[in-house]
Design an enzyme around this catalytic site. Structure first.
Site, short mmCIF file in Angstrom:
data_model
loop_
_atom_site.label_atom_id
_atom_site.label_comp_id
_atom_site.label_asym_id
_atom_site.label_seq_id
_atom_site.Cartn_x
_atom_site.Cartn_y
_atom_site.Cartn_z
N HIS A 95 0.82 -1.22 0.00
CA HIS A 95 0.00 0.00 0.00
C HIS A 95 0.85 1.26 0.00
O HIS A 95 2.07 1.22 0.18
CB HIS A 95 -0.95 0.01 1.20
N ASP A 97 0.47 5.00 1.89
CA ASP A 97 -0.32 5.60 2.97
C ASP A 97 -1.21 6.74 2.45
O ASP A 97 -0.74 7.62 1.73
CB ASP A 97 0.60 6.15 4.07
N ARG A 266 4.15 5.90 14.17
CA ARG A 266 4.23 6.46 12.82
C ARG A 266 3.65 7.86 12.75
O ARG A 266 2.56 8.12 13.26
CB ARG A 266 3.47 5.56 11.84
#
Ligand code: SIN
Length: 277
Positions: A95, A97, A266
């Site tokens: 993926h 983000d 994160r």
């Protein structure tokens, strides 16, 4: 500044460097490395949450993830966590983000707080390299296409429940309503290079095509762009930072440590609308 190429086709590891003390000149050097390679790493960092945020702010504005659990008192920091009880890991499909946003996140700064004794690596696929190696004919076709990206099928309450019963790592499923259209080949807003911009997690179909019509070509692009020649595998140690550019790489966390814990923090950086190449 000391650095070595990552094991793999791209990526730069900086060492003997404290990101808390990063000078403007060092920042420029890191920006250049990231522009060229898409992802940079820093080993042996010692960051509290304030320092993680301060480091992120050197690169731009922070945009908080809507769905991940957050660090208490630090809503800018998303928690990426797997406990032994979890079957799945966050981000285990390839993926990019926040690609479902109209202005997708520019970059992500992932900091390893606890890592398993073995496993728990992250893979990065370089979408500049993948685009460059396509045939002239397919490049031409893709440059005329846009694709739809959505958060609903991944982060809605129902999708999270289906993925893992009683998953305590996500919230705000009712806010999973973003749907955006981006060019399939983007011109990177900083480097100016062309990159493929579709990903298996969030891209649902080509704009103007059905999902069924889109699937074969999308599947081909995913299989093609995640071949070994475009992929760097990164092994974490506690205190390591990975800082990637979402417009240049896709990523995927490996789910291979069933009985252990992994805890990462994160921060995502705000991006901009993407232009076609
Ligand atoms: C993510 O998808 O942002 C997390 C990747 C990882 O935990 O390795």
């Amino acid at each position: 500044m000391k650095s070595i190429p990552s094991p793999g086709p791209f990526g730069v590891e900086f060492y003997d460097m404290d990101v808390n003390q990063m000078s403007d000149v060092e920042l420029d050097g890191i920006a250049t490395a990231q522009n060229n390679d898409g992802v940079v790493f820093f080993r042996d960092q010692n960051l509290d949450c304030e320092q993680h945020i301060a480091f992120a702010k050197r690169w731009g504005k922070i945009v908080a993830n809507r769905f991940f659990e957050r660090v208490e008192e630090y809503p800018q920091i998303a928690v990426v966590r797997k406990e032994p009880k979890h079957r799945t890991v966050v981000g285990e499909t390839w993926h990019t983000d926040h690609s479902y946003d109209a202005e997708p996140a520019r970059g992500s700064i992932l900091y390893a707080r606890e890592v398993p004794s073995t496993g728990g690596d992250t893979l990065f696929a370089n979408m500049y390299m993948a685009y460059d190696a396509l045939s002239r004919g397919l490049k031409h076709t893709l440059r005329h296409l846009s694709a739809v990206h959505s958060s609903a099928h991944v982060f809605s309450a129902e999708a999270v429940r289906t993925n893992e019963h009683n998953d305590d790592r996500f919230h705000s499923g009712e806010q999973a309503i973003q749907r955006s259209i981006h060019p399939v080949v983007i011109k990177h807003p900083i480097s100016g290079r062309k990159a493929l911009y579709v990903n298996p997690d969030f891209t649902t179909h080509f704009d103007g095509w059905t999902e069924q019509e889109s699937r074969p070509l999308l599947e081909y692009l995913y299989q093609y762009s995640t071949q070994d020649q475009f992929v760097t595998r990164f092994s974490w140690s506690p205190g390591t930072i990975a800082f990637w550019d979402n417009r240049a790489v896709m990523h995927k966390a490996i789910n291979d440590y069933p009985t252990e814990r992994r805890l990462m923090h994160r921060i995502t950086l705000a991006g901009c609308a993407l232009q076609g190449a």
